[in-house]
Design an enzyme around this catalytic site. Structure first.
Site, short mmCIF file in Angstrom:
data_model
loop_
_atom_site.label_atom_id
_atom_site.label_comp_id
_atom_site.label_asym_id
_atom_site.label_seq_id
_atom_site.Cartn_x
_atom_site.Cartn_y
_atom_site.Cartn_z
CG ASP A 337 -6.90 3.29 4.70
OD1 ASP A 337 -5.72 3.14 4.35
OD2 ASP A 337 -7.58 4.28 4.37
CD GLU A 537 -4.10 9.40 3.58
OE1 GLU A 537 -4.57 9.05 4.66
OE2 GLU A 537 -3.25 8.73 2.97
C1 BGC Z 1 1.75 6.39 3.69
C2 BGC Z 1 0.45 6.57 2.98
C3 BGC Z 1 -0.64 6.41 3.96
C4 BGC Z 1 -0.46 7.33 5.15
C5 BGC Z 1 -1.45 7.01 6.23
C6 BGC Z 1 1.85 7.39 4.80
O1 BGC Z 1 3.03 7.25 5.47
O2 BGC Z 1 2.78 6.54 2.82
O3 BGC Z 1 0.30 5.66 1.96
O4 BGC Z 1 -1.82 6.67 3.31
O5 BGC Z 1 0.81 7.21 5.70
O6 BGC Z 1 -2.07 8.08 6.76
C1 BGC Z 2 -5.22 5.80 2.55
C2 BGC Z 2 -5.66 4.86 1.46
C3 BGC Z 2 -4.47 4.25 0.79
C4 BGC Z 2 -3.59 3.58 1.80
C5 BGC Z 2 -2.34 2.99 1.21
C6 BGC Z 2 -4.23 5.15 3.47
O1 BGC Z 2 -3.78 6.04 4.40
O2 BGC Z 2 -6.33 6.22 3.30
O3 BGC Z 2 -6.46 5.55 0.54
O4 BGC Z 2 -4.90 3.35 -0.17
O5 BGC Z 2 -3.20 4.51 2.78
O6 BGC Z 2 -1.47 3.94 0.79
#
Ligand code: BGC
Ligand code: BGC
Length: 855
Positions: A337, A537
């Protein structure tokens, strides 16, 4: 070490007690007879033999293995390392891909072609072609392996403007309909294909155990059985039937179940937190979806940011290698991730051999790919990463690429469905999504059988969710957080209001819309739509299961309507059950609609009768999460001791039976979540526990009442208007020595997840004079710790006299040396010169009028 013990982690004082190990196979025995403390086992030791052994549906394919081996043999170390590193399109160009032979890209929730979240699908497809061409380029003598592109098609192809969006998983859980899920998966794969993308990071098979978790809505249910009933069919819907010629053929995409493991089992529902649970719970609750997913041939599994009993999954060899790959027969590849490897002790975002050595096959290294690549090349060459392990990772990735037919597929734009953009929103897709909405609704109250409504009446639709497709869609919608969107960003989509308007019109009735409960003509009934605003998130983590304490307008509207004797239908839009006793009392009928997506017509389909008075569609949705009785307690789930919800798991009313509800206690037992996390200054006032002050280093003046002469008259503070009267503070610096306006706290805030996630410090400000050259904006992190960024040019670039939200990526402070894990002053605006600036809001977020550039 004997072979039977090889799976046991040898970390700290880890001892293996054979009799205890055998007992672990039985839940109760393990609970009733803990091992003597002196011999206590490492709580994060795994026992693979107690885990299920699902059947991987692919027989060993000699021809495939031969192809993979032949290719591997030709690859240099650099090329191999390139395959195991994935960059984000926001931070890697096709030229980089060619140079470093990277095997994959992703678009994170906040990334898009040309950095334009509104980029049309043509731009996505064109970029896919460019990356593809770069990946197969052999002009430097390399082997040229087609790249794969991963995206978060979470509820439909949710990064693309115009795609039909399905209800988020929390709503799909309530349908209990695996067949519906299979159809949604099939359609989502087709949508993704139109843009030349071949891989989605879905389905999420988390089993959330604490609804305060900001990702609860990404989970189908708190119940492992519901999750398991969907996981396999969804994977097959995306990838096709393993073993058939249809598998990963043209209209399918590679699936990734996530996040392995117990992402939804963390303490207090904290995102990226620690699941402090026994191995048996890990297995019986959180692993439930992986078994059918593996049996359905899922090609990739994403490893979780979180930890189990203190061990970060990205460094957990026991779980990734010994359990998932060896015991559970998973023969696809694991993907990390977003920089999650950087959280393994001893690692940073660009240096983490521990993760591949633990069994990670592809690092998700969005902005850190280059450093990570360079370090890995060194680490393979010096033996830190065994060649055997690298070969295994690359072999797994190549197998998937061969199975997906990538070596013969040609450029993304030449593949099936590519460019067929009508498949983003075909009528069949709208109908399917609308049907999913109908099936996801859960009726919690229907006193006096108010519902179904007659459509030939006059209906008021009101509340801040009445006409907001964005609020219906939640996070992971066009933008990462799903914020900053208007209805115009959802062409073809329907709000709740839109659905009611059509339904009443068709039946000879009428409807009117207002956000505040007012109306032109007294309505026969009012539909009040309210609920959570979009989040994703950790931004959605809550301390208390309530709507924000500041969100009270819908309560006022409902009270007013009740006083006017207008019956009220309440529609809650939310990513989880919430404490709603006041709303349930104020409404005559109450529907949990979750996050239904773009097809709001599904709601009116169920609320209104047919012309002849018969039921049009009945409620069939059943709670897949238990509904809390009070806000104070940590939510309990079906099967847990002390389980006493207001509405149990499986509850859901229908028109076939009365659904009356007696008045409920309105004492939440706890203060509602007043302080929205990440808000420092709101309407000119500091948000508790922060304070607003002016200082020259020695003297400090706290800004409370205004007007005020701070630090001996050097800074004059007055109240000015922004969105509300006196909703901002104006600071005029005399320019005769150092002065700082700051937001300060006694404790410190850990903003490291936010910094990693491209979250910004948003400062809503107005400039009323020229910006001084020495102006800086910074944060501090305790004594002698902090970063001050030059801010003169940015402020000068803001139109004078106009309120503007400037976003400073938290990453910029980290790059300039701040420790963002302990921020005690989230804002310090300093100058020794003349300054005239007003501030109304300082908070964390992702939507700004102007973004500070720090590269
Ligand atoms: C991204 C997300 C990712 C997150 C990580 C964002 O900047 O666009 O896809 O899940 O950061 O916490
Ligand atoms: C998220 C994932 C996601 C990834 C890409 C991460 O921060 O936890 O679920 O697939 O970003 O965007």
């Amino acid at each position: 070490m004997s072979p039977s013990m090889s799976h046991v982690r040898t970390r700290g004082a880890a001892f293996l007690l054979v009799p205890f190990l055998l007992m672990l196979g039985c839940k109760d025995a393990a609970k009733d007879a803990p091992p003597p403390a002196a011999q206590a086992e490492d709580p994060a030791a795994v026992h693979p033999e107690i885990w299920p052994a699902p059947k991987w549906p692919f027989a060993k394919d000699a021809a495939l293995e031969e192809k993979v081996a032949a290719l591997l043999k030709k690859m240099t170390v650099e090329e191999k390392v390139g395959q195991v590193v994935q960059g984000d399109i926001g931070s890697i160009t096709p030229a980089d891909m060619k140079k470093y032979h990277l095997g994959s890209v992703l678009n994170g929730g906040g990334s898009s072609p040309g950095n334009d979240e509104w980029a049309p699908p043509q731009k996505w497809l064109a970029l896919a072609d460019e990356f593809y061409a770069a990946s197969i380029d052999t002009s430097d003598g390399g082997v040229g392996i087609p790249m794969i592109w991963g995206t978060d098609a979470m509820h439909g192809h949710s990064n693309i403007v115009g795609a039909v969006l399905f209800p988020h998983n929390v709503g799909l859980g309530a349908t209990r309909n695996p067949k519906l899920l299979a159809d949604i998966a099939r359609v989502t794969a087709e949508q993704v294909r139109t843009t030349g993308i071949d891989w989605t990071f879905a389905p999420t098979v988390t089993v959330p155990q604490d609804d305060r978790w900001g990702r609860t809505y990404e989970g189908y249910s708190e119940d492992p059985g519901v999750v398991a009933s969907y996981a396999g069919v969804f994977v097959k819907g995306l990838q096709g039937e393993p073993g058939s010629s249809d598998f990963l053929s043209g209209h399918h995409v590679i699936s990734s179940t996530k996040h392995f493991l117990a992402d939804g089992g963390t303490d207090q529902g904290r995102d990226q937190g620690d699941a402090k649970i026994p191995e048996t719970t890990l297995r019986d609750i959180h692993n439930a979806g992986y078994v059918p997913a593996i049996e359905s041939g899922v090609q990739t599994i994403m490893i979780s940011f979180s930890s189990w009993n203190g061990v970060k999954h990205h460094g957990d060899k026991g779980l990734i290698t010994d359990v998932l790959k060896k015991r559970m027969n998973f023969d696809g590849f694991t993907v990390g991730d977003w920089n999650a490897h950087g959280q393994v002790p001893g690692c940073t975002n660009d240096n983490c051999p521990q993760a591949i050595n633990a069994g990670l096959d592809m690092y998700m290294a969005p902005d850190s790919w280059r450093g990570l690549y360079e370090n890995l090349v060194k680490q393979v060459k010096d033996g830190t990463v065994p060649m055997e392990r690298l070969d295994d990772a690359v072999t797994r990735i190549l197998r998937v690429k061969f199975r997906a037919g990538l070596f013969e597929a040609g450029p993304p734009s030449k593949r099936a469905l590519a460019g067929d953009y009508k498949m983003l929103a075909a009528p069949e897709q709208r109908a399917l999504a609308r049907d999913a909405v109908r099936q996801s609704l859960v009726l919690l109250k229907n006193n006096g059988a108010l519902l179904p409504l007659a459509a030939n009446k006059h209906v008021l639709v009101t509340g801040d969710g009445a006409d907001s497709i964005s609020k219906q869609s939640g996070g992971w919608t066009i933008t990462w957080q799903g914020t900053g969107l208007k209805n115009a960003d959802f062409p073809g989509g329907t709000s709740v209001w839109g659905g009611v308007r059509s339904a009443t019109k068709a039946a000879g009735g009428s409807a009117e819309l207002s956000t505040d409960g007012s109306y032109k003509k007294k309505p026969d009934v009012a539909i009040v739509v309210f609920g959570e605003n979009p989040y994703a998130e950790f931004q959605g983590d809550l301390k208390v299961l309530t709507l924000p304490g500041s969100m009270t307008q819908h309560l006022d509207i409902m009270k007013k309507l009740q006083d006017e004797k207008i019956p009220v239908v309440a529609i809650l839009l939310s990513g989880r059950p919430l404490w709603q006793n006041r709303e349930l009392n104020l409404a005559n009928a109450y529907v949990a609609a979750w996050l239904p997506g773009t097809e709001g017509g599904g709601i009116s389909d169920v609320l209104f009768r047919k012309k002849d008075g018969a039921v049009n569609y009945d409620f069939t949705g059943k709670l897949s999460y238990s509904w809390p009785r009070d806000a104070a307690a940590a939510p309990l789930n079906v099967g847990q001791d002390g389980y006493d919800p207001l509405f149990p798991f499986g509850f859901g009313g229908s028109y076939a039976e009365p659904a009356d509800l007696a008045p409920l206690s309105e004492d939440p037992g706890i203060a509602p979540e007043l302080m929205s996390v990440g808000s420092f200054l709101d309407k000119g006032l500091p948000v508790q526990p922060w304070s607003l002050r002016v200082t020259n280093g020695a003297d400090i003046t706290r800004v409370s009442a205004t007007p005020l002469e701070a630090i001996g008259g050097r800074v004059k503070v007055t109240a000015v208007d922004d969105t509300v009267q006196e909703g901002a503070r104006r600071f005029v610096f005399a320019g005769d020595g150092p002065a700082t306006v700051e937001i300060s706290g006694e404790g410190a805030a850990d903003l490291s997840r936010e910094a990693n996630g491209d979250v910004m410090l948003l400062v809503r400000l107005r400039r009323d004079a020229d910006a001084p050259k020495d102006l800086t904006l910074g944060v501090t992190c305790g004594e002698g710790c902090g970063a001050q960024l030059p801010f003169a040019d940015t402020l000068a670039g803001v139109a004078s006299g106009k309120w503007t939200t400037v976003g400073v990526p938290l990453k910029c402070f980290a790059k300039a040396g701040a420790d963002v894990s302990k921020v005690n002053r989230p804002l310090a605006l300093a100058s020794s010169s003349k300054l005239d600036v007003s501030l109304s809001q300082v908070k964390l977020g992702t939507v700004a009028d102007k973004v500070y550039a720090c590269n």
